[in-house]
Scaffold this motif. Structure first.
Motif, short mmCIF file in Angstrom:
data_model
loop_
_atom_site.label_atom_id
_atom_site.label_comp_id
_atom_site.label_asym_id
_atom_site.label_seq_id
_atom_site.Cartn_x
_atom_site.Cartn_y
_atom_site.Cartn_z
N TYR A 12 3.47 1.72 1.38
CA TYR A 12 2.20 1.01 1.59
C TYR A 12 1.87 0.01 0.49
O TYR A 12 2.32 0.13 -0.64
CB TYR A 12 1.04 2.00 1.71
CG TYR A 12 1.09 3.19 0.76
CD1 TYR A 12 0.81 3.04 -0.59
CD2 TYR A 12 1.40 4.46 1.24
CE1 TYR A 12 0.83 4.14 -1.45
CE2 TYR A 12 1.44 5.56 0.38
CZ TYR A 12 1.15 5.39 -0.97
OH TYR A 12 1.18 6.46 -1.83
N THR A 41 -1.80 -2.41 -0.50
CA THR A 41 -3.13 -2.94 -0.19
C THR A 41 -3.20 -4.37 -0.73
O THR A 41 -2.75 -4.63 -1.85
CB THR A 41 -4.22 -2.08 -0.87
OG1 THR A 41 -4.14 -0.75 -0.34
CG2 THR A 41 -5.62 -2.63 -0.61
N GLY A 48 -8.68 -0.55 -4.88
CA GLY A 48 -9.61 0.23 -5.68
C GLY A 48 -10.90 0.61 -4.97
O GLY A 48 -11.85 1.02 -5.62
N GLY A 74 -10.73 2.64 -2.00
CA GLY A 74 -10.44 3.76 -1.12
C GLY A 74 -9.73 3.39 0.17
O GLY A 74 -9.53 4.25 1.05
N MET A 117 -6.45 2.44 0.92
CA MET A 117 -5.15 3.03 1.24
C MET A 117 -5.23 4.55 1.38
O MET A 117 -4.51 5.14 2.18
CB MET A 117 -4.09 2.62 0.22
CG MET A 117 -2.67 2.89 0.68
SD MET A 117 -2.27 2.29 2.38
CE MET A 117 -2.43 0.52 2.21
N THR A 118 -6.13 5.16 0.64
CA THR A 118 -6.31 6.61 0.82
C THR A 118 -6.74 6.89 2.26
O THR A 118 -6.22 7.81 2.91
CB THR A 118 -7.38 7.14 -0.17
OG1 THR A 118 -6.92 6.86 -1.50
CG2 THR A 118 -7.59 8.62 -0.01
N ASN A 165 3.26 4.73 -11.43
CA ASN A 165 2.40 4.01 -10.46
C ASN A 165 1.21 4.91 -10.12
O ASN A 165 1.15 5.55 -9.07
CB ASN A 165 3.22 3.66 -9.22
CG ASN A 165 2.48 2.71 -8.30
OD1 ASN A 165 1.28 2.48 -8.47
ND2 ASN A 165 3.18 2.18 -7.30
N ARG A 221 -2.11 8.57 -6.89
CA ARG A 221 -3.47 9.00 -6.57
C ARG A 221 -3.73 8.90 -5.07
O ARG A 221 -4.42 9.73 -4.49
CB ARG A 221 -4.51 8.16 -7.31
CG ARG A 221 -4.63 8.37 -8.80
CD ARG A 221 -4.99 9.76 -9.22
NE ARG A 221 -6.03 10.38 -8.40
CZ ARG A 221 -6.29 11.67 -8.36
NH1 ARG A 221 -5.58 12.51 -9.11
NH2 ARG A 221 -7.24 12.15 -7.59
N SER A 262 -5.01 12.08 -3.09
CA SER A 262 -6.35 11.99 -2.49
C SER A 262 -6.30 12.08 -0.98
O SER A 262 -7.29 12.43 -0.34
CB SER A 262 -7.04 10.69 -2.91
OG SER A 262 -7.23 10.69 -4.31
#
Ligand SMILES: CC(C)(COP(=O)(O)OP(=O)(O)OC[C@H]1O[C@@H](n2cnc3c(N)ncnc32)[C@H](O)[C@@H]1OP(=O)(O)O)[C@@H](O)C(=O)NCCC(=O)NCCS
Length: 187
Positions: A107, A109, A115, A117, A119-120, A146, A151, A155
Motif C-alpha cells: 500500500y 497513501t 497521517g 488514518g 491506510m489503517t 518503516n 503502525r 492498528s
C-alpha cells in the motif's frame, strides 16, 4: 476446502473513515495517472519501496496496465476522500498461496493524505472483504524502520509474527522485513 477462488472480484469496496467520511476503493481511471506520478516521486514513497527515481507518466501508465493483466495481483485505487475521482493511494492484493488462501497486501497513501488514518482504514476494510471471499490468511511485510507501515498493520489488527532476515534487496543493500498477519479466525 476454503471456498476461496482467485481472482477475487475487483468491484468497488466501500466503507467508513474514522472522521465519518466515505472510504472508496475503486478501479483506476486515466485521471489517476498524474496523482500516481506525484505520489511515486515523493521521497517518502521511494525510501522503502522499489519505485524507480524520476518516475514518469509512462512508468505510471505501464504500472496500471501491467496490474490489469497480472494474474497474481489485484490493484485498487484509494479514492481521495476530499476530492472524489482523484488519486488518494494504492492498495495491492497479491496471491501468495492459492491452496492455502493466503494473500499479501502492499500500500501507499498519496503524500497529501498521510497521517490521518486513511491506510489503517483501507487495510481494515479490505481485510474484512478478503475474509468474506474465503481468504484464510492476510499478511503484510514491512521494513522495521518503516514506522508508518508497521503502525498501519498493527492498528488494523494484524499480529507481528517476527522478522525475516535479509528478506529484501533494495538499492544495493539487504533489509530485514517484519511480517504481520491476520487470520480469518482471529478474534
Ligand atoms: C505507510 C503509509 C501507507 C501509511 O499511510 P497513512 O495513510 O499515512 O497511515 P495512517 O494515517 O493510517 O497512520 C497509521 C499509523 O502510522 C503512524 N504514522 C503515520 N506516518 C508516520 C510517520 N511518518 N512516522 C511515524 N509514524 C507515522 C500514524 O500515527 C498511525 O499510528 P497509530 O495507528 O499508532 O495512530 C504511508 O506513509 C506511505 O504511503 N508511505 C510510503 C509508501 C510505503 O512505505 N508503503 C508501505 C511499504 S511496506
Amino acid at each position: 476446502m476454503t471456498g476461496f477462488a482467485w481472482p477475487l472480484p475487483s468491484s468497488d469496496v466501500v466503507g467508513d473513515l474514522p472522521d465519518g467520511g466515505t472510504l472508496r476503493l475503486r478501479a483506476p481511471v486515466d485521471a489517476d495517472l498524474d496523482g500516481l506520478v506525484v505520489s511515486s516521486r515523493d521521497a517518502g514513497s521511494i525510501e522503502f519501496t522499489h519505485l524507480p527515481e524520476n518516475y514518469s507518466r509512462e512508468d505510471a501508465a505501464l504500472f496500471l496496465r501491467s496490474m490489469l493483466y497480472n494474474p497474481e495481483a489485484l490493484l485498487w485505487i484509494v479514492d481521495d476522500p476530499d476530492n472524489a475521482w482523484h488519486f488518494g493511494g494504492t492498495l495491492e492484493v497479491r496471491l501468495v498461496n492459492r491452496s492455502g488462501a493466503v494473500v499479501e497486501l502492499g500500500y501507499t497513501t498519496a503524500p497529501h493524505l498521510r497521517g490521518r488514518g486513511l491506510m489503517t482504514a483501507v487495510v481494515a476494510l479490505i481485510t474484512e472483504f478478503l475474509f468474506d471471499y474465503g481468504v484464510h490468511r492476510v499478511q503484510i511485510k514491512a521494513n522495521p524502520e518503516n514506522t508508518a507501515s508497521c503502525r498501519v498493520a498493527l492498528s488494523a489488527g494484524f499480529h507481528r509474527e517476527g522478522t525475516l532476515r535479509d528478506a529484501e534487496y533494495l538499492r544495493g543493500q539487504w533489509n530485514d522485513l517484519d511480517i504481520f498477519s491476520r487470520l480469518d479466525g482471529d478474534a
